[in-house]
Write a protein that holds these residues in place. Structure first.
Motif, PDB file in Angstrom:
ATOM      1  N   LEU A 167       0.803  -1.228   0.000  1.00  0.00           N
ATOM      2  CA  LEU A 167       0.000   0.000   0.000  1.00  0.00           C
ATOM      3  C   LEU A 167       0.836   1.278   0.000  1.00  0.00           C
ATOM      4  N   MET A 168       2.106   1.179   0.316  1.00  0.00           N
ATOM      5  CA  MET A 168       2.907   2.386   0.544  1.00  0.00           C
ATOM      6  C   MET A 168       3.280   3.077  -0.762  1.00  0.00           C
TER       7      MET A 168
ATOM      8  N   PRO B  60       4.740   0.598 -11.278  1.00  0.00           N
ATOM      9  CA  PRO B  60       3.808   1.017 -12.335  1.00  0.00           C
ATOM     10  C   PRO B  60       2.947  -0.172 -12.770  1.00  0.00           C
ATOM     11  N   LEU B  61       1.654   0.052 -12.888  1.00  0.00           N
ATOM     12  CA  LEU B  61       0.753  -1.038 -13.288  1.00  0.00           C
ATOM     13  C   LEU B  61       1.063  -1.526 -14.695  1.00  0.00           C
ATOM     14  N   LEU B  62       1.721  -0.677 -15.470  1.00  0.00           N
ATOM     15  CA  LEU B  62       2.126  -1.055 -16.822  1.00  0.00           C
ATOM     16  C   LEU B  62       3.031  -2.287 -16.797  1.00  0.00           C
TER      17      LEU B  62
ATOM     18  N   SER C 133      -0.497 -14.510 -21.576  1.00  0.00           N
ATOM     19  CA  SER C 133      -1.953 -14.604 -21.709  1.00  0.00           C
ATOM     20  C   SER C 133      -2.373 -14.298 -23.142  1.00  0.00           C
ATOM     21  N   ALA C 134      -3.428 -14.954 -23.580  1.00  0.00           N
ATOM     22  CA  ALA C 134      -3.952 -14.716 -24.927  1.00  0.00           C
ATOM     23  C   ALA C 134      -4.979 -13.591 -24.934  1.00  0.00           C
ATOM     24  N   LYS C 135      -5.278 -13.040 -23.757  1.00  0.00           N
ATOM     25  CA  LYS C 135      -6.279 -11.981 -23.647  1.00  0.00           C
ATOM     26  C   LYS C 135      -5.745 -10.663 -24.186  1.00  0.00           C
ATOM     27  N   GLY C 136      -6.690  -9.740 -24.499  1.00  0.00           N
ATOM     28  CA  GLY C 136      -6.306  -8.410 -24.954  1.00  0.00           C
ATOM     29  C   GLY C 136      -5.915  -7.523 -23.783  1.00  0.00           C
ATOM     30  N   GLU C 137      -5.380  -6.357 -24.105  1.00  0.00           N
ATOM     31  CA  GLU C 137      -4.883  -5.455 -23.052  1.00  0.00           C
ATOM     32  C   GLU C 137      -6.000  -4.996 -22.115  1.00  0.00           C
ATOM     33  N   ASP C 138      -7.190  -4.673 -22.655  1.00  0.00           N
ATOM     34  CA  ASP C 138      -8.301  -4.214 -21.817  1.00  0.00           C
ATOM     35  C   ASP C 138      -8.721  -5.279 -20.812  1.00  0.00           C
ATOM     36  N   ASP C 139      -8.756  -6.538 -21.261  1.00  0.00           N
ATOM     37  CA  ASP C 139      -9.124  -7.647 -20.371  1.00  0.00           C
ATOM     38  C   ASP C 139      -8.078  -7.842 -19.279  1.00  0.00           C
ATOM     39  N   VAL C 140      -6.812  -7.675 -19.651  1.00  0.00           N
ATOM     40  CA  VAL C 140      -5.724  -7.832 -18.678  1.00  0.00           C
ATOM     41  C   VAL C 140      -5.792  -6.736 -17.619  1.00  0.00           C
ATOM     42  N   ILE C 141      -6.043  -5.499 -18.058  1.00  0.00           N
ATOM     43  CA  ILE C 141      -6.168  -4.382 -17.113  1.00  0.00           C
ATOM     44  C   ILE C 141      -7.317  -4.632 -16.149  1.00  0.00           C
ATOM     45  N   ARG C 142      -8.432  -5.082 -16.701  1.00  0.00           N
ATOM     46  CA  ARG C 142      -9.594  -5.385 -15.855  1.00  0.00           C
ATOM     47  C   ARG C 142      -9.278  -6.496 -14.847  1.00  0.00           C
ATOM     48  N   CYS C 143      -8.554  -7.502 -15.297  1.00  0.00           N
ATOM     49  CA  CYS C 143      -8.168  -8.620 -14.435  1.00  0.00           C
ATOM     50  C   CYS C 143      -7.283  -8.139 -13.279  1.00  0.00           C
ATOM     51  N   ILE C 144      -6.298  -7.302 -13.589  1.00  0.00           N
ATOM     52  CA  ILE C 144      -5.386  -6.796 -12.552  1.00  0.00           C
ATOM     53  C   ILE C 144      -6.139  -5.942 -11.536  1.00  0.00           C
ATOM     54  N   ASN C 145      -7.018  -5.057 -12.019  1.00  0.00           N
ATOM     55  CA  ASN C 145      -7.804  -4.224 -11.112  1.00  0.00           C
ATOM     56  C   ASN C 145      -8.649  -5.079 -10.175  1.00  0.00           C
TER      57      ASN C 145
ATOM     58  N   SER D 105      -5.144   2.361 -14.575  1.00  0.00           N
ATOM     59  CA  SER D 105      -4.645   3.057 -13.393  1.00  0.00           C
ATOM     60  C   SER D 105      -3.129   3.121 -13.413  1.00  0.00           C
ATOM     61  N   LEU D 106      -2.567   3.884 -12.488  1.00  0.00           N
ATOM     62  CA  LEU D 106      -1.127   4.100 -12.449  1.00  0.00           C
ATOM     63  C   LEU D 106      -0.401   2.991 -11.708  1.00  0.00           C
ATOM     64  N   HIS D 107      -0.964   2.580 -10.571  1.00  0.00           N
ATOM     65  CA  HIS D 107      -0.354   1.549  -9.723  1.00  0.00           C
ATOM     66  C   HIS D 107      -1.408   1.045  -8.747  1.00  0.00           C
ATOM     67  N   VAL D 108      -1.027   0.150  -7.845  1.00  0.00           N
ATOM     68  CA  VAL D 108      -1.979  -0.469  -6.917  1.00  0.00           C
ATOM     69  C   VAL D 108      -2.712   0.586  -6.099  1.00  0.00           C
ATOM     70  N   LEU D 109      -1.992   1.557  -5.589  1.00  0.00           N
ATOM     71  CA  LEU D 109      -2.606   2.595  -4.755  1.00  0.00           C
ATOM     72  C   LEU D 109      -3.633   3.398  -5.543  1.00  0.00           C
ATOM     73  N   ASP D 110      -3.342   3.643  -6.805  1.00  0.00           N
ATOM     74  CA  ASP D 110      -4.274   4.384  -7.662  1.00  0.00           C
ATOM     75  C   ASP D 110      -5.517   3.550  -7.980  1.00  0.00           C
ATOM     76  N   VAL D 111      -5.345   2.235  -8.137  1.00  0.00           N
ATOM     77  CA  VAL D 111      -6.499   1.348  -8.351  1.00  0.00           C
ATOM     78  C   VAL D 111      -7.454   1.453  -7.161  1.00  0.00           C
ATOM     79  N   LEU D 112      -6.896   1.377  -5.949  1.00  0.00           N
ATOM     80  CA  LEU D 112      -7.725   1.449  -4.741  1.00  0.00           C
ATOM     81  C   LEU D 112      -8.398   2.808  -4.610  1.00  0.00           C
ATOM     82  N   ARG D 113      -7.680   3.857  -4.958  1.00  0.00           N
ATOM     83  CA  ARG D 113      -8.270   5.204  -4.872  1.00  0.00           C
ATOM     84  C   ARG D 113      -9.457   5.332  -5.815  1.00  0.00           C
ATOM     85  N   LYS D 114      -9.290   4.872  -7.040  1.00  0.00           N
ATOM     86  CA  LYS D 114     -10.377   4.967  -8.014  1.00  0.00           C
ATOM     87  C   LYS D 114     -11.563   4.092  -7.622  1.00  0.00           C
ATOM     88  N   SER D 115     -11.279   2.959  -6.968  1.00  0.00           N
ATOM     89  CA  SER D 115     -12.367   2.082  -6.535  1.00  0.00           C
ATOM     90  C   SER D 115     -13.179   2.690  -5.402  1.00  0.00           C
ATOM     91  N   MET D 116     -12.620   3.700  -4.726  1.00  0.00           N
ATOM     92  CA  MET D 116     -13.301   4.339  -3.593  1.00  0.00           C
ATOM     93  C   MET D 116     -14.098   5.572  -4.000  1.00  0.00           C
TER      94      MET D 116
END
Length: 456
Positions: free
Chosen positions: A197-198, A204-206, A216-228, A249-260
C-alpha cells in the motif's frame, strides 16, 4: 592537440629537426588552433544545449508523468512508520535495504514459477518491457542515478518485482497446497499487504500488464480489468458493486483510490467564502438537530448525500482495521504530491473527523452501521480518525466542502428553529399565566365593585 610522444623514439635528432620541433609547422599550428568549423563541431549548438537542458515546460511535463513519489519529510515526520516498508521492497526506492533482504529469495521464486508454468524465459519478459523502460523510469520522481545509468538492472528489477506482486495477488484468489505457492504465515501476509500500500513502494501497473500479456492470450483491456479485480479483491474482498474496475490506473494505490470514488474529480462551480470553512458539526450535535444517519449501500467516499426533506444524512461504510491508517495516509500523500490527482480522500477524512469528536459520536455511527471496527472500541475509532486528519484541511473548492457548508447551514437553521420553539413554549406558558392572572384580577375587581354597590 597533436601527439608528440613519437619524438622520444628518435634521440639522435639533428639541429634542423630540433628547430622544426621548436618551431612547429603550419599543420601543427592548425591542429593547435582549430578552424571555425572544428570549433563549431566541438561547441554544441543552442539546439543541442536545449536537448541537454530541458525547458521549464518540458520539466513540468516530466513532473506530470511522475506517479510514484518519495514522501515529503513534512508528511513522514508525523508518522514515519506509515510510509516505510517492513517486509518487502517493490521498485527502486527501498531496494537493497538490509531488513528487506529476506524477501528477495521469494521474489526470485515467483519469477521461476512464471517461467516454468508458462514456458517463458527472462528474455521474453525483457522484450515485452524493453520499449517502455523510459516510461517506467519517468513514473518515479527523483529516481537515483544508479538506476538511470543502468537500464538492464532497472529492467530486471521491474520484472522480478512485477512477478512477485502478481503471484501474491493470484495466490489470494486461489488457496491451495501447491508447492510453488508461498504459503506465508498469515501475520506475514498482513505485513506484505501493508507494504504494497505504501506510496514509495509502488510499481507502475504497466509492468503487470506487460508481464501478463506475455503469458496470456487476452487483450490489453481484459488484462487491465483482471489486474484491477485482483487488487480490489486482495484488499476489499468484493468487486461486484464496483463499476470502475475497468479503468486504466497508475499503480496499486491508484487502483484502490479509483475504486473508492464515485466518479472523476470535478471542481464545483462556486466561489469559496470564509463561512464555508467552518468546522463540521459532530454526529451528536447533528442528532440533536433531528438529523438522522443512514448507511449508504454504495461505498464510495464521495457519495455523501444529505436529504433535507427527510433530515437524513447518508454516509458510506468506513471499515477500521489494521490497514486503514496505512491505506488512507498513503492515499492522502498521493493526492498531495500527484499532479491533477484531486482531493477526494483527504476531503472525506477531514469530513469524518468533523463528525467524530467523541466516543458518543463513534458509538452512534457504529450503531447505524456506518463505521465497522474490528474490536468495536469507540476510543480507538476517535483516536484513529484524529491521527488520519492530523494537519489535514478541507479543500475550500471541493465538493465535500460544499456538502459540509449546506449541512452546517441546515444545522444552524434547525438550531435557531429549536431555540425559537423553546422561547415560544416558554412565552406561551408565561403568557398563559399572565393572562390568567389578569382575568383573575378583573374578576376580583368586578366582584368587589358589585359587593360595594350591593351594600349601598
Amino acid at each position: 592537440m597533436s601527439d608528440r610522444s613519437w619524438i622520444i623514439d628518435f634521440p639522435n635528432s639533428s639541429e634542423d629537426e630540433e628547430e622544426e620541433m621548436n618551431n612547429p609547422s603550419e599543420e601543427e599550428e592548425e591542429m593547435k588552433n582549430p578552424s571555425e568549423e572544428e570549433a563549431e563541431m566541438n561547441n554544441p549548438s543552442e539546439e543541442e544545449e536545449e536537448m541537454k537542458n530541458p525547458s521549464e515546460e518540458e520539466e513540468e511535463e516530466m513532473k506530470n508523468r511522475h506517479s510514484i513519489f518519495r514522501v515529503l519529510t513534512s508528511i513522514t515526520s508525523l508518522n514515519e512508520k506509515a510510509y516505510m516498508p517492513k517486509t518487502v521492497s517493490l521498485g527502486p526506492y527501498h531496494q537493497g535495504e538490509p531488513h528487506l533482504q529476506p524477501m528477495e529469495k521469494h521474489k526470485k521464486r515467483a519469477l521461476d514459477h512464471f517461467r516454468k508454468t508458462y514456458g517463458k524465459s527472462l528474455e521474453d519478459y525483457s522484450k515485452a518491457l524493453e520499449d517502455v523502460v523510459p516510461q517506467l523510469m519517468d513514473s518515479y520522481d527523483h529516481l537515483d542515478e544508479k538506476w538511470k545509468n543502468n537500464r538492464e538492472q532497472f529492467l530486471t528489477l521491474m520484472i522480478i518485482d512485477g512477478c512477485f506482486l502478481l503471484k501474491i495477488l493470484f495466490e489470494n484468489m486461489e488457496r491451495s497446497k501447491d508447492p510453488t505457492h508461498f504459503n506465508f504465515d498469515p501475520q506475514l501476509v498482513i505485513y506484505i499487504r501493508r507494504d504494497i500500500l505504501m506510496l514509495e513502494n509502488q510499481l507502475p501497473l504497466l509492468v503487470l500488464v506487460k508481464l501478463l500479456l506475455v503469458q496470456s492470450a487476452k487483450g490489453e483491456d481484459d488484462v487491465i480489468r483482471c489486474i484491477n479485480e485482483l487488487v480490489i479483491k486482495f484488499y476489499d474482498g468484493d468487486t461486484s458493486t464496483n463499476d470502475l474496475i475497468g479503468l486504466n490506473s497508475l499503480h496499486v494505490l491508484d487502483v484502490l483510490r479509483k475504486s473508492m470514488i464515485l466518479g472523476p474529480s470535478q471542481r464545483p462551480f462556486y466561489q469559496a467564502y470564509d463561512n464555508m470553512m467552518e468546522e463540521g458539526r459532530s454526529a451528536m450535535q447533528l442528532r440533536r438537530a433531528r438529523i438522522k444517519f443512514k448507511r449508504n449501500p454504495w461505498n464510495y467516499i464521495d457519495d455523501i448525500v444529505f436529504f433535507e426533506r427527510t433530515n437524513v444524512l447518508s454516509l458510506p461504510e468506513l471499515i477500521m482495521n489494521e490497514l486503514t491508517e496505512i491505506r488512507f495516509l498513503n492515499l492522502m500523500a498521493l493526492e498531495r504530491m500527484g499532479k491533477c490527482m484531486g482531493s477526494e480522500v483527504t476531503s472525506y477524512v477531514t469530513f469524518m473527523y468533523g463528525l467524530i469528536k467523541s466516543e458518543e459520536d463513534a458509538s452512534l455511527l457504529q450503531s447505524k452501521g456506518i463505521i465497522k471496527s474490528a474490536d468495536g472500541n469507540d476510543k480507538a475509532i476517535v483516536d484513529g480518525i484524529k491521527e488520519l486528519a492530523r494537519d489535514m484541511y478541507l479543500n475550500p473548492y471541493s465538493n465535500m466542502c460544499l456538502k459540509q457548508y449546506h449541512l452546517n447551514r441546515y444545522y444552524l437553521m434547525r438550531k435557531r428553529w429549536s431555540q425559537f420553539q423553546e422561547w415560544h413554549t416558554i412565552m406561551k406558558r408565561h403568557c398563559f399565566k399572565i393572562t390568567l392572572a389578569l382575568i383573575s384580577a378583573v374578576v376580583l375587581w368586578f366582584l368587589n365593585v358589585n359587593v360595594k354597590v350591593y351594600h349601598i
